[in-house]
Design an enzyme around this catalytic site. Structure first.
Site, PDB file in Angstrom:
ATOM      1  N   GLU A  68      67.504  12.296 -85.278  1.00 52.82           N
ATOM      2  CA  GLU A  68      65.933  12.887 -85.986  1.00 52.82           C
ATOM      3  C   GLU A  68      65.906  12.157 -87.299  1.00 52.82           C
ATOM      4  O   GLU A  68      64.734  11.714 -87.314  1.00 52.82           O
ATOM      5  CB  GLU A  68      66.038  14.194 -86.155  1.00 52.82           C
ATOM      6  CG  GLU A  68      65.825  15.097 -84.859  1.00 52.82           C
ATOM      7  CD  GLU A  68      67.429  15.388 -83.995  1.00 52.82           C
ATOM      8  OE1 GLU A  68      68.237  14.512 -84.320  1.00 52.82           O
ATOM      9  OE2 GLU A  68      67.511  16.235 -83.374  1.00 52.82           O
ATOM     10  N   ALA A 170      84.288   3.702 -53.260  1.00 53.12           N
ATOM     11  CA  ALA A 170      83.454   2.690 -52.524  1.00 53.12           C
ATOM     12  C   ALA A 170      84.242   2.623 -51.186  1.00 53.12           C
ATOM     13  O   ALA A 170      85.385   2.541 -50.846  1.00 53.12           O
ATOM     14  CB  ALA A 170      83.556   1.158 -52.983  1.00 53.12           C
ATOM     15  N   ASP A 216      96.385  -3.064 -56.855  1.00 50.11           N
ATOM     16  CA  ASP A 216      94.914  -3.752 -57.032  1.00 50.11           C
ATOM     17  C   ASP A 216      95.248  -4.784 -58.578  1.00 50.11           C
ATOM     18  O   ASP A 216      94.321  -5.717 -58.554  1.00 50.11           O
ATOM     19  CB  ASP A 216      93.979  -2.685 -57.513  1.00 50.11           C
ATOM     20  CG  ASP A 216      93.741  -2.217 -56.087  1.00 50.11           C
ATOM     21  OD1 ASP A 216      94.343  -2.448 -55.007  1.00 50.11           O
ATOM     22  OD2 ASP A 216      92.497  -1.333 -55.991  1.00 50.11           O
ATOM     23  N   ARG A 223      82.498  -5.875 -67.339  1.00 48.17           N
ATOM     24  CA  ARG A 223      82.303  -7.114 -67.541  1.00 48.17           C
ATOM     25  C   ARG A 223      81.064  -7.722 -67.390  1.00 48.17           C
ATOM     26  O   ARG A 223      80.705  -8.812 -67.053  1.00 48.17           O
ATOM     27  CB  ARG A 223      83.580  -7.872 -66.611  1.00 48.17           C
ATOM     28  CG  ARG A 223      84.864  -7.595 -66.851  1.00 48.17           C
ATOM     29  CD  ARG A 223      85.916  -8.467 -66.121  1.00 48.17           C
ATOM     30  NE  ARG A 223      85.892  -8.288 -64.723  1.00 48.17           N
ATOM     31  CZ  ARG A 223      86.411  -7.309 -64.247  1.00 48.17           C
ATOM     32  NH1 ARG A 223      87.073  -6.204 -64.993  1.00 48.17           N
ATOM     33  NH2 ARG A 223      86.511  -7.128 -62.777  1.00 48.17           N
ATOM     34  N   GLU A 311      88.777   6.227 -60.803  1.00 51.73           N
ATOM     35  CA  GLU A 311      88.450   5.262 -59.930  1.00 51.73           C
ATOM     36  C   GLU A 311      89.219   4.873 -58.628  1.00 51.73           C
ATOM     37  O   GLU A 311      89.528   3.914 -58.126  1.00 51.73           O
ATOM     38  CB  GLU A 311      88.115   3.763 -60.708  1.00 51.73           C
ATOM     39  CG  GLU A 311      86.499   3.793 -61.174  1.00 51.73           C
ATOM     40  CD  GLU A 311      86.143   2.251 -61.308  1.00 51.73           C
ATOM     41  OE1 GLU A 311      86.214   1.555 -60.326  1.00 51.73           O
ATOM     42  OE2 GLU A 311      85.791   2.033 -62.268  1.00 51.73           O
TER      43      GLU A 311
HETATM   44  C1  AOF Z   1      70.880  16.551 -83.487  1.00 51.60           C
HETATM   45  N1  AOF Z   1      70.741  15.223 -83.305  1.00 51.60           N
HETATM   46  O1  AOF Z   1      71.406  13.206 -82.584  1.00 51.60           O
HETATM   47  C2  AOF Z   1      72.849  14.821 -82.543  1.00 51.60           C
HETATM   48  C3  AOF Z   1      73.221  16.067 -82.528  1.00 51.60           C
HETATM   49  O2  AOF Z   1      79.615  16.646 -86.566  1.00 51.60           O
HETATM   50  P1  AOF Z   1      78.113  16.525 -86.672  1.00 51.60           P
HETATM   51  O3  AOF Z   1      77.734  17.172 -88.162  1.00 51.60           O
HETATM   52  O4  AOF Z   1      77.462  15.346 -86.369  1.00 51.60           O
HETATM   53  O5  AOF Z   1      77.292  17.526 -85.849  1.00 51.60           O
HETATM   54  C4  AOF Z   1      77.761  17.279 -84.374  1.00 51.60           C
HETATM   55  C5  AOF Z   1      76.793  18.475 -83.497  1.00 51.60           C
HETATM   56  O6  AOF Z   1      75.563  17.762 -83.850  1.00 51.60           O
HETATM   57  C6  AOF Z   1      77.054  18.501 -82.054  1.00 51.60           C
HETATM   58  O7  AOF Z   1      78.021  19.238 -81.655  1.00 51.60           O
HETATM   59  C7  AOF Z   1      75.531  18.791 -81.742  1.00 51.60           C
HETATM   60  O8  AOF Z   1      75.318  20.150 -81.850  1.00 51.60           O
HETATM   61  C8  AOF Z   1      74.643  18.012 -82.707  1.00 51.60           C
HETATM   62  N2  AOF Z   1      74.159  16.673 -82.187  1.00 51.60           N
HETATM   63  N3  AOF Z   1      72.244  17.077 -82.906  1.00 51.60           N
HETATM   64  O9  AOF Z   1      70.006  17.156 -83.959  1.00 51.60           O
HETATM   65  C9  AOF Z   1      71.625  14.395 -82.671  1.00 51.60           C
HETATM   66  N4  AOF Z   1      73.747  14.023 -81.691  1.00 51.60           N
HETATM   67 ZN    ZN Z   2      71.299  16.774 -86.495  1.00 51.43          ZN
END
Ligand code: AOF
Ligand code: ZN
Length: 376
Positions: A68, A170, A216, A223, A311
């Site tokens: 955000e 697969a 394997d 890649r 896998e």
């Molecule tokens: C959002 N926007 O792009 C994401 C969110 O450790 P922090 O402070 O970064 O918080 C992690 C928490 O933030 C995660 O558990 C989830 O609740 C939220 N992630 N929230 O508003 C974002 N990546």
């Molecule tokens: Zn946030």
């Protein structure tokens, strides 16, 4: 629509369109945001001549900044009076960054359309509450299922304390996944293999048993040109630390981590040799002569792994299925026949366990592809 407020029907079409775009955008950082979900945000403004994107953000590599503030930064003053499309409820907590919900309020956004809800108890319901208290019009759960599908790793790890497990197989036309003692056998074609590499790029970790590693000599990296840096960490179930020093996995261990899950009594000398080549170890519980998977996946979640691709081989796949630890089944099937000496697949299109729903059915090149997700 010229002039006036758009009708409710066209408004909800517009909402779905922009949220779908935000979800697609969030895909860019899948597997790159650590324990944070990869979230997408679009700031969209309508000056009367149709909606226009004025800000975009995806959770940054490593997990911060969140989506955000990046989208709001790009929008600047244009965010005032705009709509924000967010693939996850905006956060409400003072973590390493200030709450995104407050950032949206401060920026003057007047409408927020959200997809998935956040199970993080610091956020759940509180993010939307902050927005509503500020007089913002909030619409929840638009395309929630699609957004949650891409964030399944984050959601499962938050709720169940283990990674989302995808079992990838697969299968030949005669139901085999390889041939005993012959190393890698080409079952699917180039397009399917490229898709597997794209899946690897989006995963945090990839896992095989020592049987597959020995037979394997796989690399288990991504890649695809330009995406080589997105290889997941490689995990080998190897009770006795038998992984050969001359294996491709060991050869690349200093570039892309290799972690061996070994028994406590594995030979200390072997472990030291492997460690000298950059291989890491994680302790594992042994049950009935095999590495106990429930504890292993919990440990992996503790190490920050949210998405795990399994896998091979057949025994490991069977063990994950038996323990009820598979969340997603990704099945490639080809017209190639393996014949005598083939290793039977533990699963086929016809024997997908109960509780899984088909979510994708298509093809890559000459091969068919189907994907099921556990619904219960
Ligand atoms: C959002 N926007 O792009 C994401 C969110 O450790 P922090 O402070 O970064 O918080 C992690 C928490 O933030 C995660 O558990 C989830 O609740 C939220 N992630 N929230 O508003 C974002 N990546
Ligand atoms: Zn946030």
């Amino acid at each position: 629509m010229a002039g006036g407020a758009p009708s409710t029907a066209s408004q909800s079409d517009t909402d779905r369109r922009f949220l779908a775009a935000a979800i697609r955008m969030s895909r860019h950082h899948l597997g790159l945001t650590g324990t944070n979900p990869s979230v997408g945000t679009l700031i969209v403004r309508d000056n009367g001549d149709g909606p226009c994107i004025v800000g975009r953000g995806v959770t940054a590599i490593g997990g911060r900044p969140h989506a955000e503030p990046q989208a709001l930064d790009e929008a600047g003053e244009l965010a005032r009076g705009a709509t924000a499309y967010v693939t996850l409820e905006p956060c409400a907590h003072h973590g390493r960054t200030p709450p995104c919900a407050e950032a949206l309020v401060t920026a003057g956004v007047t409408r927020v359309v959200g997809a998935a809800t956040d199970p993080d108890e610091r956020v759940s319901g509180r993010g939307y509450a902050i927005l509503r208290q500020a007089g913002i019009d909030v619409v929840e759960a638009v395309l929630a299922e699609q957004a949650a599908d891409l964030m399944a790793g984050y959601l499962i790890r938050s709720v169940s304390k283990r990674p989302e497990v995808t079992l990838k197989l697969a299968i030949s036309a005669d139901g085999k996944i390889g041939r005993v003692g012959e190393g890698q056998v080409a079952i699917t074609g180039a397009e399917a293999r490229a898709q597997v590499h794209a899946m690897r790029a989006e995963a945090d970790a990839i896992l095989v048993g020592i049987g597959t590693a020995l037979a394997d000599d796989p690399e288990l990296t991504c890649r695809l040109p330009g995406l080589e840096q997105r290889s997941p960490i490689r995990i080998v179930l190897d009770c006795d630390a038998r992984l050969p020093l001359a294996s491709k996995l060991v050869a690349g261990a200093t570039q892309t981590p290799v972690i061996i899950a070994a028994a406590p009594e594995a030979d200390a000398g072997r472990k030291a040799e492997l460690a000298a080549h950059g291989v890491q170890f994680m302790g594992a519980d042994i049950a009935e002569g095999r590495i106990a998977l429930p504890e292993l996946v919990e440990d992996l979640a503790g190490r920050g792994v949210s998405t795990l691709m399994v896998e091979g081989g057949a025994a490991v796949a069977e063990q994950f299925l038996h323990d009820g630890l598979v969340d997603r089944i990704a099945l490639f099937s080809s017209d190639v026949k393996i014949g005598q000496g083939g290793v039977a697949s533990p699963i086929s299109r016809e024997t997908i366990p109960a509780g899984f729903a088909l979510v994708r059915d298509g093809g890559f090149g000459d091969d068919r592809y189907a994907e099921w997700v556990r619904k219960t």
